[in-house]
Every structure is written in structure tokens, then in C-alpha cells.
Design a protein around this motif. Structure first.
Motif, PDB file in Angstrom:
ATOM      1  N   GLU A 313       0.871  -1.179   0.000  1.00  0.00           N
ATOM      2  CA  GLU A 313       0.000   0.000   0.000  1.00  0.00           C
ATOM      3  C   GLU A 313       0.909   1.229   0.000  1.00  0.00           C
ATOM      4  N   GLY A 314       0.684   2.167  -0.891  1.00  0.00           N
ATOM      5  CA  GLY A 314       1.551   3.349  -0.912  1.00  0.00           C
ATOM      6  C   GLY A 314       2.770   3.151  -1.806  1.00  0.00           C
ATOM      7  N   GLY A 315       2.915   1.970  -2.387  1.00  0.00           N
ATOM      8  CA  GLY A 315       3.993   1.757  -3.367  1.00  0.00           C
ATOM      9  C   GLY A 315       5.277   1.223  -2.761  1.00  0.00           C
ATOM     10  N   THR A 316       6.246   0.977  -3.637  1.00  0.00           N
ATOM     11  CA  THR A 316       7.534   0.412  -3.230  1.00  0.00           C
ATOM     12  C   THR A 316       8.166   1.279  -2.134  1.00  0.00           C
ATOM     13  N   ARG A 317       8.739   0.617  -1.133  1.00  0.00           N
ATOM     14  CA  ARG A 317       9.384   1.376  -0.047  1.00  0.00           C
ATOM     15  C   ARG A 317      10.877   1.520  -0.333  1.00  0.00           C
ATOM     16  N   ILE A 318      11.285   2.757  -0.643  1.00  0.00           N
ATOM     17  CA  ILE A 318      12.718   3.067  -0.810  1.00  0.00           C
ATOM     18  C   ILE A 318      13.016   4.092   0.282  1.00  0.00           C
ATOM     19  N   GLU A 319      13.535   3.626   1.392  1.00  0.00           N
ATOM     20  CA  GLU A 319      13.764   4.510   2.543  1.00  0.00           C
ATOM     21  C   GLU A 319      14.981   4.031   3.313  1.00  0.00           C
ATOM     22  N   LYS A 320      15.556   4.955   4.114  1.00  0.00           N
ATOM     23  CA  LYS A 320      16.637   4.521   5.002  1.00  0.00           C
ATOM     24  C   LYS A 320      16.252   4.816   6.446  1.00  0.00           C
ATOM     25  N   GLU A 321      16.705   3.945   7.320  1.00  0.00           N
ATOM     26  CA  GLU A 321      16.463   4.138   8.748  1.00  0.00           C
ATOM     27  C   GLU A 321      17.517   3.358   9.526  1.00  0.00           C
ATOM     28  N   ASN A 324      18.228  -1.045  15.248  1.00  0.00           N
ATOM     29  CA  ASN A 324      19.201  -1.543  16.248  1.00  0.00           C
ATOM     30  C   ASN A 324      20.586  -0.929  16.010  1.00  0.00           C
ATOM     31  N   GLY A 325      20.622   0.352  15.655  1.00  0.00           N
ATOM     32  CA  GLY A 325      21.888   1.078  15.485  1.00  0.00           C
ATOM     33  C   GLY A 325      22.562   0.849  14.136  1.00  0.00           C
ATOM     34  N   VAL A 326      21.939   0.069  13.233  1.00  0.00           N
ATOM     35  CA  VAL A 326      22.576  -0.220  11.927  1.00  0.00           C
ATOM     36  C   VAL A 326      21.793   0.467  10.813  1.00  0.00           C
ATOM     37  N   TRP A 327      22.531   1.161   9.920  1.00  0.00           N
ATOM     38  CA  TRP A 327      21.858   1.746   8.765  1.00  0.00           C
ATOM     39  C   TRP A 327      21.222   0.646   7.924  1.00  0.00           C
ATOM     40  N   THR A 328      19.942   0.823   7.627  1.00  0.00           N
ATOM     41  CA  THR A 328      19.210  -0.139   6.799  1.00  0.00           C
ATOM     42  C   THR A 328      18.524   0.648   5.691  1.00  0.00           C
ATOM     43  N   VAL A 329      18.720   0.205   4.459  1.00  0.00           N
ATOM     44  CA  VAL A 329      18.019   0.835   3.326  1.00  0.00           C
ATOM     45  C   VAL A 329      17.047  -0.193   2.763  1.00  0.00           C
ATOM     46  N   HIS A 330      15.790   0.212   2.656  1.00  0.00           N
ATOM     47  CA  HIS A 330      14.739  -0.695   2.180  1.00  0.00           C
ATOM     48  C   HIS A 330      14.517  -0.521   0.677  1.00  0.00           C
ATOM     49  N   ASN A 331      14.290  -1.638   0.001  1.00  0.00           N
ATOM     50  CA  ASN A 331      13.866  -1.636  -1.403  1.00  0.00           C
ATOM     51  C   ASN A 331      12.971  -2.861  -1.594  1.00  0.00           C
ATOM     52  N   TYR A 332      11.699  -2.723  -1.194  1.00  0.00           N
ATOM     53  CA  TYR A 332      10.777  -3.856  -1.312  1.00  0.00           C
ATOM     54  C   TYR A 332       9.361  -3.352  -1.582  1.00  0.00           C
ATOM     55  N   GLY A 333       8.531  -4.272  -2.096  1.00  0.00           N
ATOM     56  CA  GLY A 333       7.105  -3.955  -2.257  1.00  0.00           C
ATOM     57  C   GLY A 333       6.733  -3.463  -3.641  1.00  0.00           C
ATOM     58  N   ALA A 334       7.446  -3.959  -4.677  1.00  0.00           N
ATOM     59  CA  ALA A 334       7.219  -3.457  -6.045  1.00  0.00           C
ATOM     60  C   ALA A 334       5.975  -4.049  -6.707  1.00  0.00           C
ATOM     61  N   SER A 346      16.327   0.663  -7.766  1.00  0.00           N
ATOM     62  CA  SER A 346      17.632   0.293  -7.200  1.00  0.00           C
ATOM     63  C   SER A 346      18.582   1.486  -7.190  1.00  0.00           C
ATOM     64  N   GLN A 347      18.520   2.334  -8.221  1.00  0.00           N
ATOM     65  CA  GLN A 347      19.373   3.539  -8.202  1.00  0.00           C
ATOM     66  C   GLN A 347      18.943   4.476  -7.074  1.00  0.00           C
ATOM     67  N   ALA A 348      17.637   4.574  -6.844  1.00  0.00           N
ATOM     68  CA  ALA A 348      17.151   5.415  -5.725  1.00  0.00           C
ATOM     69  C   ALA A 348      17.657   4.851  -4.396  1.00  0.00           C
ATOM     70  N   ALA A 349      17.681   3.512  -4.277  1.00  0.00           N
ATOM     71  CA  ALA A 349      18.209   2.893  -3.047  1.00  0.00           C
ATOM     72  C   ALA A 349      19.712   3.154  -2.920  1.00  0.00           C
ATOM     73  N   VAL A 350      20.439   3.064  -4.042  1.00  0.00           N
ATOM     74  CA  VAL A 350      21.898   3.313  -4.013  1.00  0.00           C
ATOM     75  C   VAL A 350      22.173   4.761  -3.587  1.00  0.00           C
ATOM     76  N   ASP A 351      21.353   5.697  -4.051  1.00  0.00           N
ATOM     77  CA  ASP A 351      21.529   7.097  -3.645  1.00  0.00           C
ATOM     78  C   ASP A 351      21.387   7.242  -2.122  1.00  0.00           C
ATOM     79  N   LEU A 352      20.427   6.511  -1.538  1.00  0.00           N
ATOM     80  CA  LEU A 352      20.252   6.572  -0.076  1.00  0.00           C
ATOM     81  C   LEU A 352      21.435   5.916   0.637  1.00  0.00           C
ATOM     82  N   ILE A 353      21.961   4.858   0.034  1.00  0.00           N
ATOM     83  CA  ILE A 353      23.120   4.158   0.631  1.00  0.00           C
ATOM     84  C   ILE A 353      24.348   5.080   0.603  1.00  0.00           C
TER      85      ILE A 353
END
Ligand code: FAD
Length: 363
Positions: A313-321, A324-334, A346-353
Motif C-alpha cells: 500500500e503506498g507503493g515500493t518502499r525506498i527509505e533509510k532508517e 538496532n543502530g545499523v543503517w538499513t536501506v529498504h527496497n521492497y514492495g514493487a 535500485s538507483q534510488a536505493a543506491v543514492d540513499l546508501i
């Protein structure tokens, strides 16, 4: 910046495309860790079941439109210049029946079946099919040249590109996304600096994510040895709101995919034999060339299949958060667009990384 250890969780089209793009940066040391890998066929692994083709369903003015648009140049290049990737050009026809307007399939295909979709300028040869050439029962139709991807070649090809660039690939099953950062998962043995979450539908259950807005949209297909002269997609069927009719012949001996359905919330992994017959009947009716004008008994079946599209719902999640103290970048839900949006997402995820690890995004 020194070297950075990155673990990509997931080896579907999202994980493999993200890993491939990341692996081009020699400073990024990539480990791909996943429960399922190219070569596997499993209900928890959507990517091998896809057609797959580039038929954008994203809505004008949304991030999804940008991701689809940004993906086309790479698939065009692969089809034109890299036959080893298993992607080829195919003439494409999109048929619309006005009576389907309130069906689930027509809602999913709304942009695709419109006479003037946003992607009309993406294809050099996009045009409306004249009324005089329309098949019986079709109110309007468009045609253009798009691509069809043989997933049995393309997924291993993607993996090979990362291997060539030094990525390490291993099997692993995680209960919590932060477990992927633990010492011993990354090939260096050290804790990961960043984890990329490309777990598809499993993001609904994975600890630390548990995104309940991710649900399956079940797709059933029949793979046959017969060939079709063009890819076809239609706005709906007379057999039920969530049933669909589409045809595509895969590159390089991959057979022809006959689909389908879009059953939201349905987790059933086994093919429904009655639905399989309806799929074959609809496809042969819309494309009699499949069997030389004969019936469905002249289809030469390779296999029946079921895959679950990871719809969010709301489309693919490309976000960083930080989890548990570790950077996590999401790319799921397409959902049903994992291939056609793959390079854009994937390029949008790489930009966040890049942003998380260096503070310098490419944006
Ligand atoms: P997946 O392919 O499901 O991969 C998830 C990965 O995460 C797997 O490797 C899995 O093992 C791993 N994983 C999950 N949980 C864990 C865990 N806890 N620990 C370790 N690993 C884990 N898209 C198009 O663009 N065009 C099409 O024509 C098209 N046709 C389709 C037709 C059908 C019938 C279906 C079912 C789908 C179709 N799709 C199409 C949609 C496309 O297949 C999906 O959007 C895409 O495959 C999703 O990829 P993914 O990498 O996000 O997920």
C-alpha cells in the motif's frame, strides 16, 4: 572514504539489481545473503515466476512513474546490445474494453490501457490502433515495441555481473533484519556498515520490519512451447474481476507465458486447474496464432506456475532508517512491477546508501 561492508538481503530482481549497481563502486564490499537464489522456484520467491515484461502500470506524477521511466533505457540497451542477458524486443498490443472499468484488473492497468499514457513518448513507435483494425469486443488499443525478459537467464546474468565485480553470494535466513549486520554474515567476518532490505513479500513478517501493508497479489501462469507473434495485455476478462489476460514470448527459448490473475490477499501456492483452463482459453481466443487457429489442446505445456507479487500500500518502499543502530536501506514492495521499475528503484536505493555511508548522494 574507506571500504564499506554492505549486506544485501534478498536475491530477487530487487536485491540483485541493487547489488549489481552497488558492486560498480570498488569501495563497497558486497555480500548478497538470501534464502532463495536464481535457479530456485518457490512460493516465497516472486522473481522467477514473472513474465516478465516492461508494460508500465505506474500512475503519472508519482515516484513509481520516475522509477519506471528511469528503468527503460537500461532494458533498451540490454535488448539491443547484450543478448546474453536474455532480454529481447517484442511488438506489444494493449487492448481496452470499456466494460472492464470497475474491475480489479482494469484498476491495476488504468494507465496502461489509457489511449494517452505517460509512456507514449518513451517508445518511438507508440500509436493507437485504428478502430477498423480492432478485434471484436475491444473499444480501443495501442501498440509499441517493448521488451520481454527471460527470467531464467536474466536473474543468473544479474548475479554474474555482481560476482564479476567481486561480490560474495551466500545462503542465509534471517529472523530479524538487524541479524544481517552481525559478525560472520559479511564475507569479511566483520559487522556490516549497512544492510539493504530486499526481502519482497517477506518484509511483512521479517523482524524489525513487519510491514503489514505488504500483501500478496497472486498470479497464476501457464508456460507453453507455442509462440505468440506479439505481447498482449487486456483490461479484463468476462471470468471475474481479478482475472487477467496477457501473453508474452520470452527471449532465447524461454517459452511463452500465458496469464493470469491478480488475486489480492490470496496466499495459495498451488495452481488452480480450472483457472488454468480459463487462462488458456482466453489466450487462444485473443491470439489464435498460438495454436494455428486450433483449440487449447494444441498448447504444448511446459509447466503451470504461481507467484505472489509483493504489493505494498503506498507503493515500493525506498527509505533509510537505523534499526538496532545499523543503517538499513529498504527496497521492497514493487508488486507487479519489480522488473519494469528495477533500475529506477535500485538507483534510488543506491543514492540513499551513498548518503548514509558518505553523506554524498548522487542526486
Ligand atoms: P522476491 O523475488 O520475492 O525476492 C525476495 C528475496 O528475499 C528472495 O531471495 C528471498 O529468499 C529473500 N528473503 C526473504 N526473506 C528472507 C529472510 N528472512 N532471510 C533471507 N532471505 C530472505 N514484474 C514486472 O516488472 N513485469 C512483469 O511482467 C511481471 N510479471 C509478473 C507475473 C507474475 C505471475 C508474478 C508473480 C509477478 C510478476 N511481476 C512482474 C512482479 C515481479 O515478479 C516482482 O515485483 C518481483 O519479482 C519482486 O522482486 P523482489 O526481489 O522484491 O522479491
Amino acid at each position: 572514504m574507506g571500504d564499506k561492508n554492505i549486506v544485501v538481503v534478498g536475491a530477487g530482481v530487487a536485491g540483485l539489481t541493487t547489488a549489481y549497481l552497488l558492486s560498480k563502486n570498488p569501495r563497497y564490499k558486497i555480500t548478497i545473503a538470501a534464502k532463495h537464489m536464481p535457479g530456485d522456484y518457490d512460493i516465497e520467491y516472486a522473481s522467477p515466476w514473472a513474465g516478465a515484461n516492461y508494460m508500465p502500470v505506474s500512475v503519472r506524477g508519482t515516484p513509481a512513474q520516475e522509477w519506471d521511466k528511469n528503468t527503460w533505457p537500461t532494458f533498451f540497451d540490454l535488448a539491443k546490445n547484450h543478448p546474453e542477458a536474455g532480454v529481447h524486443f517484442q511488438r506489444t498490443e494493449i487492448h481496452n474494453r470499456k466494460k472492464d472499468i470497475s474491475s480489479a484488473t482494469a484498476a491495476w492497468f488504468a494507465e496502461l490501457v489509457s489511449p494517452n499514457p505517460w509512456f507514449s513518448t518513451l517508445f518511438d513507435d507508440f500509436r493507437e490502433i485504428p478502430k477498423s483494425e480492432l478485434k471484436e469486443g475491444i473499444d480501443n488499443a495501442t501498440c509499441f515495441t517493448s521488451v520481454c525478459i527471460n527470467t531464467a537467464i536474466y536473474l543468473p546474468w544479474l548475479l554474474s555481473q555482481s560476482l564479476k565485480n567481486g561480490a560474495i553470494v551466500k545462503r542465509a535466513v534471517f529472523k530479524h533484519i538487524a541479524d544481517a549486520a552481525a559478525p560472520g554474515v559479511h564475507s569479511s567476518g566483520c559487522p556490516a556498515d549497512l544492510v539493504v532490505n530486499c526481502t519482497g513479500l517477506s518484509a511483512s513478517k521479517l523482524g524489525g520490519v513487519e510491514d503489514k501493508t505488504v500483501v500478496p497479489a497472486r498470479g497464476q501462469i501457464v508456460v507453453v512451447r507455442n509462440s505468440a507473434p506479439a505481447m498482449v495485455g487486456t483490461s479484463g476478462t468476462d471470468d471475474g474481476s481479478d482475472e487477467a489476460c496477457y501473453i508474452m514470448t520470452r527471449a532465447a527459448g524461454g517459452g511463452t507465458i500465458l496469464g493470469g490473475c491478480y488475486q489480492k490477499g490470496n496466499w495459495e501456492s498451488q495452481p488452480d486447474p480450472s483457472l488454468a483452463i480459463r487462462i488458456m482459453k482466453r489466450c487462444v481466443e485473443i491470439c489464435p496464432e498460438l495454436t494455428g487457429g486450433k483449440g487449447i489442446e494444441h498448447l504444448d505445456i511446459i509447466r503451470h506456475g504461481v507467484g505472489l507479487r509483493p504489493v505494498r500500500e503506498g507503493g515500493t518502499r525506498i527509505e533509510k532508517e537505523k534499526i538496532n543502530g545499523v543503517w538499513t536501506v529498504h527496497n521492497y514492495g514493487a508488486g507487479g512491477a519489480g522488473y519494469q521499475s528495477s533500475y529506477g528503484c535500485s538507483q534510488a536505493a543506491v543514492d540513499l546508501i551513498d548518503d548514509a555511508l558518505t553523506g554524498k548522494a548522487r542526486l
